[in-house]
Motif scaffolding. Structure first.
Motif, PDB file in Angstrom:
ATOM      1  N   PHE A   1       1.016  -1.094  -0.104  1.00 38.79           N
ATOM      2  CA  PHE A   1       0.020  -0.195   0.129  1.00 38.79           C
ATOM      3  C   PHE A   1       0.848   1.257   0.038  1.00 38.79           C
ATOM      4  O   PHE A   1       0.479   2.387  -0.315  1.00 38.79           O
ATOM      5  CB  PHE A   1      -0.809  -0.103   1.371  1.00 38.79           C
TER       6      PHE A   1
ATOM      7  N   ASN B   1      -4.374   3.997 -14.675  1.00 43.56           N
ATOM      8  CA  ASN B   1      -3.959   3.407 -13.703  1.00 43.56           C
ATOM      9  C   ASN B   1      -2.979   3.803 -12.780  1.00 43.56           C
ATOM     10  O   ASN B   1      -1.714   3.176 -12.792  1.00 43.56           O
ATOM     11  CB  ASN B   1      -3.575   1.874 -14.149  1.00 43.56           C
TER      12      ASN B   1
ATOM     13  N   LEU C   1      -1.759  -0.700 -10.312  1.00 42.71           N
ATOM     14  CA  LEU C   1      -2.445  -2.172 -10.057  1.00 42.71           C
ATOM     15  C   LEU C   1      -2.465  -3.079 -11.024  1.00 42.71           C
ATOM     16  O   LEU C   1      -2.448  -2.768 -12.152  1.00 42.71           O
ATOM     17  CB  LEU C   1      -3.992  -1.993  -9.617  1.00 42.71           C
TER      18      LEU C   1
ATOM     19  N   HIS D   1      -7.291  -4.913 -11.760  1.00 44.11           N
ATOM     20  CA  HIS D   1      -7.985  -3.716 -10.887  1.00 44.11           C
ATOM     21  C   HIS D   1      -9.439  -3.630 -11.665  1.00 44.11           C
ATOM     22  O   HIS D   1      -9.577  -3.900 -12.948  1.00 44.11           O
ATOM     23  CB  HIS D   1      -7.379  -2.355 -11.212  1.00 44.11           C
TER      24      HIS D   1
ATOM     25  N   GLY E   1     -12.307  -0.457 -11.531  1.00 37.56           N
ATOM     26  CA  GLY E   1     -12.329   0.920 -11.260  1.00 37.56           C
ATOM     27  C   GLY E   1     -11.238   1.250 -10.317  1.00 37.56           C
ATOM     28  O   GLY E   1     -10.202   1.386 -10.779  1.00 37.56           O
ATOM     29  N   GLY E   2     -11.559   1.811  -8.967  1.00 38.67           N
ATOM     30  CA  GLY E   2     -10.316   2.157  -8.292  1.00 38.67           C
ATOM     31  C   GLY E   2      -9.780   1.256  -7.343  1.00 38.67           C
ATOM     32  O   GLY E   2      -9.026   1.642  -6.521  1.00 38.67           O
ATOM     33  N   TRP E   3     -10.585  -0.233  -7.681  1.00 40.79           N
ATOM     34  CA  TRP E   3     -10.000  -1.358  -6.706  1.00 40.79           C
ATOM     35  C   TRP E   3      -9.045  -2.044  -7.293  1.00 40.79           C
ATOM     36  O   TRP E   3      -9.201  -2.404  -8.495  1.00 40.79           O
ATOM     37  CB  TRP E   3     -11.419  -1.831  -6.026  1.00 40.79           C
ATOM     38  N   GLY E   4      -8.182  -2.853  -6.600  1.00 39.39           N
ATOM     39  CA  GLY E   4      -7.421  -3.928  -7.173  1.00 39.39           C
ATOM     40  C   GLY E   4      -6.185  -4.295  -6.452  1.00 39.39           C
ATOM     41  O   GLY E   4      -6.185  -3.957  -5.224  1.00 39.39           O
ATOM     42  N   LEU E   5      -5.228  -4.964  -7.010  1.00 41.15           N
ATOM     43  CA  LEU E   5      -4.074  -5.456  -6.186  1.00 41.15           C
ATOM     44  C   LEU E   5      -2.811  -5.145  -7.167  1.00 41.15           C
ATOM     45  O   LEU E   5      -2.942  -5.051  -8.359  1.00 41.15           O
ATOM     46  CB  LEU E   5      -4.140  -6.941  -5.982  1.00 41.15           C
ATOM     47  N   THR E   6      -1.815  -4.824  -6.232  1.00 44.66           N
ATOM     48  CA  THR E   6      -0.431  -4.727  -7.154  1.00 44.66           C
ATOM     49  C   THR E   6       0.044  -6.085  -7.231  1.00 44.66           C
ATOM     50  O   THR E   6      -0.486  -7.025  -6.970  1.00 44.66           O
ATOM     51  CB  THR E   6       0.504  -3.959  -6.324  1.00 44.66           C
TER      52      THR E   6
ATOM     53  N   GLN F   1       0.935  -7.615  -4.298  1.00 45.25           N
ATOM     54  CA  GLN F   1       0.040  -8.142  -3.410  1.00 45.25           C
ATOM     55  C   GLN F   1      -0.786  -9.502  -3.968  1.00 45.25           C
ATOM     56  O   GLN F   1      -1.278 -10.182  -3.271  1.00 45.25           O
ATOM     57  CB  GLN F   1      -1.117  -6.906  -3.275  1.00 45.25           C
TER      58      GLN F   1
END
Length: 291
Positions: free
Chosen positions: A240, A253, A257, A260, A262-267, A270
Motif C-alpha cells: 500500500f 491506472n 495495480l 483492477h 475501477g479504483g480497486w485492485g491489487l498490485t 499483493q
C-alpha cells in the motif's frame, strides 16, 4: 521530510590493472544474510531438544551443501521470477538480457519458488524429511530479508509512494522526484525500511521465539507455514506504501495495480502474496490440530 543520507552504494572500490573492483552494500547484504542463515541453521540442528522426538532432520555438517543449492535457487528463481512476473514482454523481445543479473532485477516470490524447488530436489537426493527441512529454512531466512531491504534503501531503489508524513525521505534521482508538476520536492515512504522491519526483524524474532522457546519445531511444517503467512501479510501491507514498477502505471491506472476494477485492485506484489497468506494460514491451523 528527511534528506536521503549520503551513503554510497559501494562500500569500497579498488583498481587493479585498469579494472575497477567494488564491494557493494547489496553484495555484502547477500553475504551477511547467507552467513547468518548458515549460523542459525547449524545452531538449531545442534539443539536436538527442539525437534520432534529429539531428532533433527539432518546433521549440522550438511548445511554447507544445502546452502549451495539454496543460493542457486535464489539467483535463478529470483531472476526468472522478475522476468515472468514483472517484465515478460521486454525480455521476450530481448532474451539475451535474461541472464544479465548484474543489471538488476530480482523478484522475492520467484526466488522463494526457486529455493523450494532446489530444496525439494536436495532433500530427495539426501533422504532428508521435507517438512522439518522447510521449518529450518524458514527460520534461517528473515536475516537475509532484513539485510537485503536495508541494501535496497542504501541503493535508493524500490522506494515508496509520495507522502507528506514527517518521516518521508527525499530519495535522489529524477524518477524518485517525479511526483507531479505541482510538487517541488518529493518525499516518499521509505518502504524498504518498512519491509526490513516487518519481513526481517519482526517475523524473524517471532519465528525464533516460537521455534526455540515454544516448541513449534516439534510439529513439522508449522514454522514454515507461519513464515509463508507472515511474509505474505507483511508484503501485502507494505504494498500500500510501495511504489509499483513503472510498467504497471498509466494514466488510467495511476496506482499501478496489476489487476483492477475501477479504483480497486491489487498490485503485483499483493497478487503474489495473497496465496502465501491463504495457504500459510490454512497450514498453520492444520498443523495446530496435530499437537
Amino acid at each position: 521530510m528527511i534528506p536521503f543520507p549520503a551513503i554510497s552504494p559501494e562500500l569500497f572500490s579498488i583498481e587493479i590493472a585498469g579494472i575497477e573492483l567494488a564491494l557493494r552494500w547489496y553484495a555484502l547484504a547477500y553475504i551477511a544474510g547467507i552467513l547468518l542463515a548458515w549460523w542459525l541453521a547449524v545452531r538449531s540442528l545442534a539443539r536436538v531438544a527442539l525437534w520432534q522426538n529429539e531428532s533433527p532432520p539432518m546433521a549440522p555438517g550438511k548445511v554447507e551443501d544445502l546452502m549451495t543449492w539454496v543460493i542457486l535457487g535464489v539467483i535463478l528463481g529470483g531472476r526468472l521470477g522478475f522476468v515472468l512476473f514483472y517484465q515478460p514482454a521486454y525480455y521476450l523481445a530481448n532474451p539475451v538480457e535474461i541472464l544479465m543479473i548484474w543489471q538488476g532485477g530480482m523478484a522475492f516470490h520467484g526466488g522463494l519458488l526457486g529455493v523450494v524447488i532446489a530444496a525439494w530436489i536436495w532433500a530427495a537426493r539426501n533422504d532428508v524429511p521435507k517438512l522439518p527441512l522447510a521449518d529450518l529454512m524458514a527460520l534461517a531466512t528473515p536475516p537475509g530479508l532484513l539485510f537485503g531491504r536495508l541494501a535496497n534503501f542504501i541503493n535508493a531503489e524500490l522506494w515508496g509512494r509520495p507522502t507528506d508524513m514527517p518521516w518521508g525521505v527525499i530519495f535522489p534521482g529524477q524518477a524518485a522526484q517525479d511526483c507531479g508538476p505541482l510538487v517541488d520536492i518529493c518525499a516518499r515512504h521509505p518502504s524498504q525500511l518498512y519491509e526490513a522491519i516487518l519481513e526481517g526483524l519482526v517475523l524473524g524474532v517471532v519465528l525464533l521465539v516460537l521455534a526455540w522457546h515454544r516448541g513449534w519445531l516439534k510439529t513439522p511444517g508449522r514454522i514454515a507455514a507461519l513464515f509463508f503467512a507472515g511474509y505474505g501479510a507483511a508484503r501485502f501491507f507494505v504494498e500500500f506504501f510501495r511504489q509499483p514498477d513503472a510498467q504497471f502505471i498509466s494514466d488510467g491506472n495511476p496506482l499501478g495495480l496489476a489487476v483492477h476494477l475501477g479504483g480497486w485492485g491489487l498490485t503485483m506484489g499483493q497478487l503474489l502474496s495473497l496465496p502465501m497468506i491463504i495457504i500459510g494460514l490454512w497450514l498453520v491451523l492444520r498443523f495446530r490440530s496435530t499437537l
